[in-house]
Motif scaffolding. Structure first.
Motif, short mmCIF file in Angstrom:
data_model
loop_
_atom_site.label_atom_id
_atom_site.label_comp_id
_atom_site.label_asym_id
_atom_site.label_seq_id
_atom_site.Cartn_x
_atom_site.Cartn_y
_atom_site.Cartn_z
N GLY A 26 0.70 -1.33 0.03
CA GLY A 26 0.14 -0.17 -0.06
C GLY A 26 0.86 1.37 -0.14
N ASP A 27 2.07 1.23 -0.07
CA ASP A 27 2.85 2.44 -0.12
C ASP A 27 3.16 3.08 -1.73
OD1 ASP A 27 4.87 0.90 -1.14
OD2 ASP A 27 6.33 0.90 0.88
N GLY A 28 2.60 2.40 -2.44
CA GLY A 28 2.99 2.88 -3.94
C GLY A 28 4.34 2.77 -4.58
N GLY A 29 5.08 1.95 -3.95
CA GLY A 29 6.52 1.67 -4.38
C GLY A 29 6.66 0.78 -5.43
N ALA A 30 7.83 0.56 -6.06
CA ALA A 30 8.25 -0.53 -7.06
C ALA A 30 9.46 -1.08 -6.78
CB ALA A 30 8.10 0.28 -8.40
N SER A 31 9.74 -2.35 -7.01
CA SER A 31 10.75 -2.79 -6.86
C SER A 31 10.82 -3.84 -7.73
CB SER A 31 10.99 -3.32 -5.20
OG SER A 31 9.89 -4.27 -5.32
N VAL A 32 12.13 -4.71 -7.61
CA VAL A 32 12.37 -5.78 -8.72
C VAL A 32 12.69 -6.99 -7.66
CG1 VAL A 32 13.74 -6.80 -10.58
CG2 VAL A 32 13.06 -4.00 -10.57
N SER A 33 12.29 -8.02 -7.73
CA SER A 33 12.60 -9.24 -7.00
C SER A 33 13.63 -9.87 -7.49
CB SER A 33 11.41 -10.26 -7.03
OG SER A 33 11.14 -10.45 -8.36
N ASP A 34 14.19 -10.89 -6.90
CA ASP A 34 15.48 -11.51 -7.11
C ASP A 34 15.43 -12.20 -8.57
OD1 ASP A 34 16.61 -10.79 -5.08
OD2 ASP A 34 15.98 -12.67 -3.78
N ASP A 35 14.05 -12.47 -9.12
CA ASP A 35 13.80 -13.33 -10.47
C ASP A 35 13.59 -12.37 -11.26
OD1 ASP A 35 11.38 -12.61 -9.75
OD2 ASP A 35 10.48 -14.36 -9.79
N GLY A 36 13.72 -11.07 -11.06
CA GLY A 36 13.75 -10.23 -12.34
C GLY A 36 12.17 -9.74 -12.38
N ARG A 115 -6.37 3.03 -12.14
CA ARG A 115 -6.56 3.82 -11.02
C ARG A 115 -7.24 3.44 -9.85
NH1 ARG A 115 -9.10 9.05 -14.22
NH2 ARG A 115 -9.57 7.69 -15.58
N LEU A 116 -8.38 2.51 -10.10
CA LEU A 116 -9.31 2.19 -9.27
C LEU A 116 -8.35 1.15 -8.10
CD1 LEU A 116 -12.42 1.87 -11.26
CD2 LEU A 116 -12.16 3.64 -9.42
N ILE A 117 -7.67 0.33 -8.91
CA ILE A 117 -6.91 -0.44 -8.21
C ILE A 117 -5.99 -0.15 -6.98
CG2 ILE A 117 -5.17 -2.63 -8.27
CD1 ILE A 117 -6.68 -3.14 -10.83
N VAL A 118 -4.99 0.82 -7.73
CA VAL A 118 -3.91 1.58 -7.08
C VAL A 118 -4.29 2.55 -5.81
CG1 VAL A 118 -2.08 3.22 -7.14
CG2 VAL A 118 -2.36 1.51 -8.91
N ASP A 119 -5.69 2.98 -6.16
CA ASP A 119 -6.22 3.89 -4.91
C ASP A 119 -7.09 3.19 -4.06
OD1 ASP A 119 -4.86 6.00 -6.20
OD2 ASP A 119 -6.67 7.00 -7.11
N GLY A 120 -7.17 1.81 -4.31
CA GLY A 120 -8.01 0.74 -3.34
C GLY A 120 -9.36 1.18 -3.26
N ASN A 121 -9.83 1.28 -4.41
CA ASN A 121 -11.45 1.74 -4.61
C ASN A 121 -12.14 0.40 -5.10
OD1 ASN A 121 -10.37 4.55 -6.35
ND2 ASN A 121 -11.22 4.62 -4.28
N VAL A 122 -11.34 -0.50 -5.49
CA VAL A 122 -12.00 -1.75 -5.82
C VAL A 122 -11.33 -3.03 -4.96
CG1 VAL A 122 -12.80 -1.02 -8.18
CG2 VAL A 122 -10.48 -1.94 -8.08
N LEU A 149 -2.95 -7.56 -10.79
CA LEU A 149 -1.92 -6.98 -10.24
C LEU A 149 -1.61 -8.01 -9.09
CD1 LEU A 149 -2.23 -3.17 -9.64
CD2 LEU A 149 -0.66 -4.32 -11.14
N ASN A 150 -0.17 -8.30 -8.80
CA ASN A 150 0.28 -8.92 -7.72
C ASN A 150 -0.65 -10.56 -7.68
OD1 ASN A 150 1.50 -6.60 -7.10
ND2 ASN A 150 -0.16 -5.91 -5.73
N GLY A 151 -0.77 -10.80 -8.59
CA GLY A 151 -1.44 -12.20 -8.67
C GLY A 151 -2.88 -12.16 -8.49
N ASN A 152 -3.44 -11.17 -8.37
CA ASN A 152 -5.01 -10.97 -8.08
C ASN A 152 -5.70 -10.45 -9.48
OD1 ASN A 152 -4.74 -11.64 -5.30
ND2 ASN A 152 -3.99 -9.52 -4.78
N PRO A 367 -1.78 5.46 -16.86
CA PRO A 367 -0.29 5.82 -16.34
C PRO A 367 0.00 6.08 -14.84
CG PRO A 367 -1.30 7.66 -17.59
CD PRO A 367 -2.37 6.54 -17.66
N ILE A 368 0.61 5.47 -14.19
CA ILE A 368 1.01 5.96 -12.72
C ILE A 368 2.45 6.11 -12.67
CG2 ILE A 368 -1.02 4.28 -11.85
CD1 ILE A 368 0.86 2.27 -11.32
#
Length: 395
Positions: A26-36, A115-122, A149-152, A367-368
């Protein structure tokens, strides 16, 4: 281009615009996991594990033509859930209305869904509770980054379409093969060019630049840094001098039939609505943007049981097909295409099961800040940035 898989290597995600995976905090960050794999954090909203009794009603936000008595009345008879429908005219309006908390479901296009996903509306959806979300749903509408997103899974597909190039063949006598006829300053059709009236149209400019100005490094038309957005905005300003009309679905047809426009972006259903053989369409060599609509469930829906029932009911082939034919789009359920000669003709016209065709289409994706092309060393421009840029284009 719009391949659809989860947990893909970052290099492939950057090149192809694939769906994103990871965990949500929920903090809106992005990262890359060990598997790329690219990860984007989104708010944690619980998913329903099992259904209960039907409520008395379900409140649905929808594009015109998606919720009609022909199928809504039968749903009410089957479930006891009264369907309350509100029509919206734009994706921006849909997002604003969903944020009021007054609606259970929305038929969201890709320029609204993320937008709706990232803002927690759905909320994420339990597809095991939606039996008709099965093998008959075309593969190209599953696992897309605009609603997965995130497997969901956050969206249950309804239908899709490409933003094609429409032209008046009595004026544009040679079939166009490129979008250059609407973007280049020396276009012979300057002053007669139709363009879509929305900030998401910036992506159309980005696709053209991907092919004609590769040094800009655009890999995904919905993942633009400041320099890339500036280049797309400049191209749109150049086009603005040649545009006859910025259209909405309500004005596109009259723009062409009235002679105001002779070439420009359009939808197949709108071209078909001209009812004149001189109007033709093509998907140019650069590919195009497009739209894919899906049912999305409000994070705090007051009628989740009726909402789940509606998503399942409208995913069965006959009902999904009825919606697709009524609106004018490719249905999500491919089984509909085998139900009758009329259904087959409809599916053929809209390329319903032609994944090779739709691989040329970049479906609308909000775009986010997080770069959807895999870059994590910079912040990309978001929809507000695009809205601000679009205002400078329109003047």
């Amino acid at each position: 281009m719009n391949k659809k898989m989860l947990a893909v290597p970052l290099a492939m995600a950057a090149a192809l615009g694939l769906a994103l995976t990871g965990c949500a905090s929920g903090d809106g960050g992005a990262s890359v996991s060990d598997d790329g794999t690219l990860k984007i954090d989104v708010p944690e909203v619980p998913m329903i594990e099992e259904l209960g009794d039907f409520e008395n009603e379900v409140n649905i936000l929808a594009w015109s033509g998606f919720v009609e008595p022909a199928w809504a009345d039968q749903f009410t008879a089957d479930t006891g859930c009264t369907v309350n429908r509100k029509i919206f005219a734009t994706s921006d309006e849909a997002v604003q209305l969903m944020r009021t908390g007054e609606y259970d479901l929305v038929s969201a296009s890709g320029d609204a869904s993320l937008r709706l996903i990232v803002d927690g509306n759905v909320q994420p959806l339990n597809t095991e509770l939606i039996p008709n979300f099965g093998d008959d749903i075309v593969s190209g509408m599953k696992g897309q980054l605009y609603d997965t997103l995130n497997g969901n899974v956050y969206g249950i597909p309804i239908g899709r379409g490409a933003n094609i190039l429409e032209y008046n063949s009595e004026v544009v006598t040679d079939e166009p093969t490129s979008w250059d006829v609407v973007w280049e300053a020396d276009s012979p059709y300057a002053g007669k060019i139709a363009a879509y009236d929305s900030p998401i149209y910036i992506a159309d400019a980005a696709i053209y630049l991907m092919h004609h100005e590769p040094d800009l490094g655009i890999e995904n038309p919905y993942a633009l840094d400041q320099e890339q957005l500036a280049a797309a905005t400049d191209l749109l300003k150049q086009q603005n001098e040649m545009v006859s009309e910025y259209w909405s679905p309500a004005t596109n047809v009259t723009s062409f039939t009235g002679g105001n426009s002779v070439v420009g972006t359009s939808w197949e259903v709108l071209r078909k609505a001209t009812q004149d053989e001189k109007f033709k369409s093509v998907l140019p060599q650069e590919g195009s943007t497009g739209w894919s609509d899906a049912w999305m469930l409000a994070a705090e829906s007051e009628s989740p049981n009726c909402a789940y029932a509606w998503m399942d009911y409208t995913s069965q082939p006959d009902v999904n097909g009825a919606i697709a034919m009524n609106f004018g789009m490719a249905p999500a359920n491919a089984a509909f295409c085998e139900m009758s000669d009329e259904a087959k003709e409809h599916c053929d016209y809209y390329n319903a099961t032609d994944e090779e065709y739709f691989e040329q289409v970049w479906f609308w994706t909000t775009p986010i800040d997080q770069c959807l092309d895999g870059r994590t060393d910079i912040q990309c421009t978001n929809y507000q940035d695009w809205t601000n840029a679009w205002a400078t284009v329109k003047g």
